[in-house]
Structures are given as C-alpha cells and as structure tokens.
Design an enzyme around this catalytic site. Structure first.
Site, PDB file in Angstrom:
ATOM      1  N   CYS A   1     -16.397  -9.539  39.625  1.00  0.00           N
ATOM      2  CA  CYS A   1     -17.377  -8.930  40.545  1.00  0.00           C
ATOM      3  C   CYS A   1     -17.428  -7.407  40.443  1.00  0.00           C
ATOM      4  O   CYS A   1     -18.385  -6.779  40.885  1.00  0.00           O
ATOM      5  CB  CYS A   1     -17.075  -9.341  41.981  1.00  0.00           C
ATOM      6  SG  CYS A   1     -17.129 -11.121  42.182  1.00  0.00           S
TER       7      CYS A   1
ATOM      8  N   HIS B   1     -21.463  -4.977  46.397  1.00  0.00           N
ATOM      9  CA  HIS B   1     -21.359  -6.310  45.798  1.00  0.00           C
ATOM     10  C   HIS B   1     -21.693  -7.364  46.851  1.00  0.00           C
ATOM     11  O   HIS B   1     -21.313  -7.229  48.020  1.00  0.00           O
ATOM     12  CB  HIS B   1     -19.935  -6.516  45.261  1.00  0.00           C
ATOM     13  CG  HIS B   1     -19.688  -7.917  44.814  1.00  0.00           C
ATOM     14  ND1 HIS B   1     -20.488  -8.538  43.890  1.00  0.00           N
ATOM     15  CD2 HIS B   1     -18.754  -8.831  45.200  1.00  0.00           C
ATOM     16  CE1 HIS B   1     -20.053  -9.773  43.714  1.00  0.00           C
ATOM     17  NE2 HIS B   1     -19.007  -9.977  44.497  1.00  0.00           N
TER      18      HIS B   1
ATOM     19  N   ASN C   1     -23.785 -15.112  45.531  1.00  0.00           N
ATOM     20  CA  ASN C   1     -22.958 -14.197  44.752  1.00  0.00           C
ATOM     21  C   ASN C   1     -23.213 -14.442  43.260  1.00  0.00           C
ATOM     22  O   ASN C   1     -22.900 -15.523  42.752  1.00  0.00           O
ATOM     23  CB  ASN C   1     -21.479 -14.456  45.106  1.00  0.00           C
ATOM     24  CG  ASN C   1     -20.520 -13.498  44.420  1.00  0.00           C
ATOM     25  OD1 ASN C   1     -20.911 -12.745  43.531  1.00  0.00           O
ATOM     26  ND2 ASN C   1     -19.263 -13.541  44.828  1.00  0.00           N
TER      27      ASN C   1
HETATM   28  O1  UT7 Z   1     -16.880 -12.158  44.914  1.00  0.00           O
HETATM   29  C1  UT7 Z   1     -15.560 -12.504  44.848  1.00  0.00           C
HETATM   30  C2  UT7 Z   1     -14.880 -12.193  46.078  1.00  0.00           C
HETATM   31  N1  UT7 Z   1     -14.995 -13.298  47.006  1.00  0.00           N
HETATM   32  C3  UT7 Z   1     -15.052 -13.036  48.286  1.00  0.00           C
HETATM   33  O2  UT7 Z   1     -15.084 -11.899  48.647  1.00  0.00           O
HETATM   34  C4  UT7 Z   1     -15.012 -14.191  49.274  1.00  0.00           C
HETATM   35  C5  UT7 Z   1     -14.276 -13.775  50.503  1.00  0.00           C
HETATM   36  N2  UT7 Z   1     -14.147 -14.819  51.509  1.00  0.00           N
HETATM   37  C6  UT7 Z   1     -15.208 -15.347  52.169  1.00  0.00           C
HETATM   38  O3  UT7 Z   1     -16.339 -15.016  51.908  1.00  0.00           O
HETATM   39  C7  UT7 Z   1     -14.931 -16.303  53.297  1.00  0.00           C
HETATM   40  O4  UT7 Z   1     -13.547 -16.369  53.524  1.00  0.00           O
HETATM   41  C8  UT7 Z   1     -15.472 -17.743  53.055  1.00  0.00           C
HETATM   42  C9  UT7 Z   1     -16.983 -17.739  53.152  1.00  0.00           C
HETATM   43  C10 UT7 Z   1     -15.022 -18.243  51.707  1.00  0.00           C
HETATM   44  C11 UT7 Z   1     -14.956 -18.693  54.139  1.00  0.00           C
HETATM   45  O5  UT7 Z   1     -15.307 -18.240  55.409  1.00  0.00           O
HETATM   46  P1  UT7 Z   1     -14.210 -18.131  56.557  1.00  0.00           P
HETATM   47  O6  UT7 Z   1     -14.915 -17.693  57.765  1.00  0.00           O
HETATM   48  O7  UT7 Z   1     -13.085 -17.269  56.044  1.00  0.00           O
HETATM   49  O8  UT7 Z   1     -13.763 -19.618  56.744  1.00  0.00           O
HETATM   50  P2  UT7 Z   1     -12.320 -20.259  56.516  1.00  0.00           P
HETATM   51  O9  UT7 Z   1     -11.958 -20.304  55.083  1.00  0.00           O
HETATM   52  O10 UT7 Z   1     -11.357 -19.629  57.465  1.00  0.00           O
HETATM   53  O11 UT7 Z   1     -12.600 -21.749  57.003  1.00  0.00           O
HETATM   54  C12 UT7 Z   1     -12.915 -22.050  58.365  1.00  0.00           C
HETATM   55  C13 UT7 Z   1     -13.209 -23.532  58.463  1.00  0.00           C
HETATM   56  C14 UT7 Z   1     -12.157 -24.411  57.769  1.00  0.00           C
HETATM   57  O12 UT7 Z   1     -11.986 -25.574  58.548  1.00  0.00           O
HETATM   58  P3  UT7 Z   1     -10.736 -25.714  59.519  1.00  0.00           P
HETATM   59  O13 UT7 Z   1      -9.513 -25.600  58.654  1.00  0.00           O
HETATM   60  O14 UT7 Z   1     -10.859 -24.600  60.498  1.00  0.00           O
HETATM   61  O15 UT7 Z   1     -10.928 -27.078  60.114  1.00  0.00           O
HETATM   62  C15 UT7 Z   1     -12.821 -24.785  56.471  1.00  0.00           C
HETATM   63  O16 UT7 Z   1     -12.364 -26.017  55.959  1.00  0.00           O
HETATM   64  O17 UT7 Z   1     -14.446 -23.834  57.808  1.00  0.00           O
HETATM   65  C16 UT7 Z   1     -14.270 -24.903  56.891  1.00  0.00           C
HETATM   66  N3  UT7 Z   1     -15.219 -24.741  55.789  1.00  0.00           N
HETATM   67  C17 UT7 Z   1     -16.461 -25.244  55.825  1.00  0.00           C
HETATM   68  N4  UT7 Z   1     -17.124 -25.962  56.752  1.00  0.00           N
HETATM   69  C18 UT7 Z   1     -18.378 -26.307  56.475  1.00  0.00           C
HETATM   70  C19 UT7 Z   1     -15.030 -24.093  54.619  1.00  0.00           C
HETATM   71  N5  UT7 Z   1     -16.153 -24.166  53.878  1.00  0.00           N
HETATM   72  C20 UT7 Z   1     -17.058 -24.859  54.597  1.00  0.00           C
HETATM   73  C21 UT7 Z   1     -18.376 -25.260  54.371  1.00  0.00           C
HETATM   74  N6  UT7 Z   1     -19.010 -25.973  55.336  1.00  0.00           N
HETATM   75  N7  UT7 Z   1     -19.060 -24.930  53.240  1.00  0.00           N
END
Ligand code: UT7
Length: 353
Positions: A113, A280, A310
């Site tokens: 990225c 980004h 992305n």
């Molecule tokens: O470009 C490269 C660099 N990459 C990044 O910068 C990505 C950085 N991270 C992010 O953008 C975010 O962390 C994500 C978008 C990947 C995830 O968002 P989050 O608010 O951090 O969610 P989380 O990982 O803490 O997950 C919260 C909940 C989890 O469920 P539980 O454990 O609370 O029951 C996940 O399993 O959301 C669940 N979850 C989803 N639910 C519905 C994760 N993905 C999904 C989904 N749909 N697509």
C-alpha cells in the site's frame, strides 16, 4: 537541481462492479457492516484472465496521453504491485512490452500500500540526479487472484447460480474481514523534470519496520516453503492474506499521523495550507481519524474508497487522477500524500503541483 512534477495521470477500473449485497450472497456479511466498518460500498473486479499488467498498461497509456508524453520519451518505468502476473519476472518488463516502449530502466517495487510513495521517491532521486527526465509510475493490482472462491461461489456472487453450499459459505466467511475491503484497479502518473523552483517534490519520508510483518502477509506460496506452492497450502487457505485488522488499524493511524506531522513540520507547512491530502484508501475510518488528529478540513481529504475499495498501490494515483481531472489540483498547490501498508511500510510525500 531539477525537481519532479506530475504532468499526466490515468486510470483503469475493471468492468465488474461488485456490491456488498453481492458479497453477502456467498459469505456471512451485510452491506451495513461493510459500509459502517470500512466505508466501502462497491469495488470493481476484472474478468478472469485479466492481469495486473493488463490493467497497468491501460492506465499507463492513459497517463501518457493525458500528459502529452510520447512513450519513447520515458527513460524510467516503475511498477508498484503486490499482485504481479508472475513470481518472476516483475511487471516492469511486461508493461514495457505491452506499451511498445524501447528498452529502458525499470524497477519492480513491492511495498504494497505504500508502493506508490516509494516509487515517487525513486522517481524523484532519478530526476534530481539527472539520471532520468521522464518517469512513468504504475500502481496496479488484481486482488481477485487472492479470493479463494469456488467456481460456484463466483457464479452465485454474479447471480448465475442459485446458492452456495453450507461448506462454501463457511469457507468464504473465514475471509469476510478481508475480501470485502479490496478491489482491482490501476492508476499511473508521468513525472517530469522541471527547473521551476516553485514546483516539484518538496520532501519525502519513507519507513519500513518488519517487526509486525506477520500481522498482514501471505503465509503460503513463498520460497520459505519447499516446494514453494502445494495443494496443502491451498487447502489451509495459506495463499490468502492474513490480516489482524485491529492491530493494523492502530499501526496505520499512528504511522500516518506521525509521518504527515513530521513532513509538514520540518518544512514549516501548516495543515490548513495544504490543498489536498491524498491518503491511502484502506478504511474510511482510518482516514477520518487521521484527518481529525491532523486538524484537516473535509474538503482537503478526497476519498474514493466507497467506489473502489482498497486498490493497494493504485489508491493514491487514482485519487490524484480524479482530483486533477476535476480541476482540484492547480499549479503550485501544496499536496500531501500519505500511506501505510503491509511490510509494514509507510510514508509521506509533500509536493507543489
Ligand atoms: O491497506 C492495508 C492496510 N490494511 C488496513 O489498514 C486494514 C485495517 N483494519 C481495518 O480496516 C479493520 O480492522 C477491519 C475493517 C478489517 C475490521 O473492522 P473492525 O471494526 O476492526 O472489526 P473487528 O475485526 O474488530 O471485528 C468485529 C466483529 C468480529 O465479530 P466478533 O468477534 O465481535 O463476534 C468480526 O468477526 O465483526 C466481525 N466481522 C464481520 N461481520 C460482518 C468481521 N468482518 C465482518 C464482515 N461482516 N465482513
């Protein structure tokens, strides 16, 4: 000493628009979750068989035309991609061939990225040293190759099959925190030497810290394995990137804010005096948080993650292309670019357009 300015840009967005609802047909997710947590509404996918070099060549041709630059004037070509056509050679030579260019210097860089910013520094040092006068930078990605869907899952997503099996649904849902974020796409810029002291790249800061590399990486299909690829790795899903979202989110916000502040401060530039900050596009919430901490106004921070997701090395040149074509970048405007990605690699570039 000559300075580097961007004189042309172009993009290539593939034809298949994929909505969040289409993804929800094949995995446990919802449009509401994806929009709220990432800001992504749609992303575009290539048709099977189209590669990152294919997309990159289209974007590059458009950038050359936009800058009224003949391909034979280019003396350095930099390809930035984490989804190259082959393990080797890199896409540089493939782009040169597709564009019908004479033999020239090429670099294949893989800072994910942050790839575009690393390419900008490489271009700038070549221009400043006199080694190059005209540089073509191509950020190009086809992430769909990472997507571990069965043929039936693809067909179901595209509305050509009724439904996926429970096993397919469970398998696809394993990657639901990752796949919805990414789209295919390419964008390119032409960088040229100028003697105009009021314009050009002002300063750049690039950093790599491998401490947390395994929080965002592809565990399988690499040469730490013998053989480097085998069916067991695919069965485990090791060919798909691992991403510890929350950890990466924290690192991204910390490093992007830090890099932006350092570059602005050491050049005596106030955040309010920057015309645009091209960030980004990994997550809308990352950028909103960074913008708030940096004291930026909404009109300074263009975004397109809602449309493209992305696109890794293509996000910043895509933003540049859209802003330039919309007349949002004028000669002499101060523009800050900032990115963070796998590696972990990050950086910031300050330039006068
Ligand atoms: O470009 C490269 C660099 N990459 C990044 O910068 C990505 C950085 N991270 C992010 O953008 C975010 O962390 C994500 C978008 C990947 C995830 O968002 P989050 O608010 O951090 O969610 P989380 O990982 O803490 O997950 C919260 C909940 C989890 O469920 P539980 O454990 O609370 O029951 C996940 O399993 O959301 C669940 N979850 C989803 N639910 C519905 C994760 N993905 C999904 C989904 N749909 N697509």
């Amino acid at each position: 000493m000559p300075r580097s300015i961007i004189v042309g840009s172009g993009k290539a967005i593939p034809p298949i628009c994929v909505t969040n609802d289409m993804l929800a047909r094949v995995m446990d997710t919802t449009d509401a979750w994806i929009q709220e947590r990432s800001g992504v509404k749609t992303r575009y996918y290539v048709e099977k068989g189209t590669s990152s070099a294919d997309l990159g060549a289209l974007a590059a041709a458009e950038a050359l035309a936009n800058g009224s630059v003949d391909k034979d004037e280019v003396d350095l070509l930099i390809s930035a991609t984490m989804t190259p056509d082959h393990f080797f050679p890199g896409n540089g030579g493939l782009l040169q061939k597709r564009l019908g260019m004479k033999p020239l210097t090429t670099f294949d860089i893989r800072q994910q990225c942050a790839g575009f910013l690393y390419a900008m520094q490489l271009a700038d040092v070549h221009v400043r040293s006199g080694l190059a006068k005209t540089v073509l930078i191509v950020g190009h990605e086809v992430h769909t190759g990472f997507m571990p869907y069965s043929d039936n899952s693809w067909a179901c997503m595209y509305g050509q099959s009724e439904k996926v099996t429970p096993e397919e649904f469970e398998w696809n849902s394993r990657f639901r925190h990752l796949i919805p974020l990414f789209g295919d796409g390419a964008a390119a810029v032409v960088v040229r030497a100028t003697d105009d002291e009021g314009r050009g790249v002002v300063d750049q800061l690039l950093r790599t810290d491998g401490t947390d590399y395994d929080k965002l990486y592809v565990p399988g299909t690499g040469f730490s394995h013998r053989p480097y690829t085998d069916p067991e790795q695919f069965k485990r899903g090791d060919h798909v990137p691992v991403m510890e979202g929350r950890h990466v989110f924290k690192l991204a916000t910390t490093r992007m804010i830090e890099a932006s502040q350092q570059v602005l401060t050491r050049n005596g530039v106030k955040p309010e005096d920057v015309k645009l900050v091209l960030m980004h596009q990994a997550n809308m919430r990352i950028n909103e948080y960074c913008a708030k901490q940096l004291g930026l106004r909404e009109d300074q921070v263009p975004h397109n993650i809602e449309r493209y997701g992305n696109t890794t090395a293509a996000t910043i040149p895509l933003l540049w292309d859209e802003a330039a074509r919309a007349g949002r970048i004028e000669k002499g405007d101060q523009i800050l670019m900032v990115a963070f990605g796998a590696g972990m690699n990050w950086g910031a570039t300050l330039l006068r357009a």
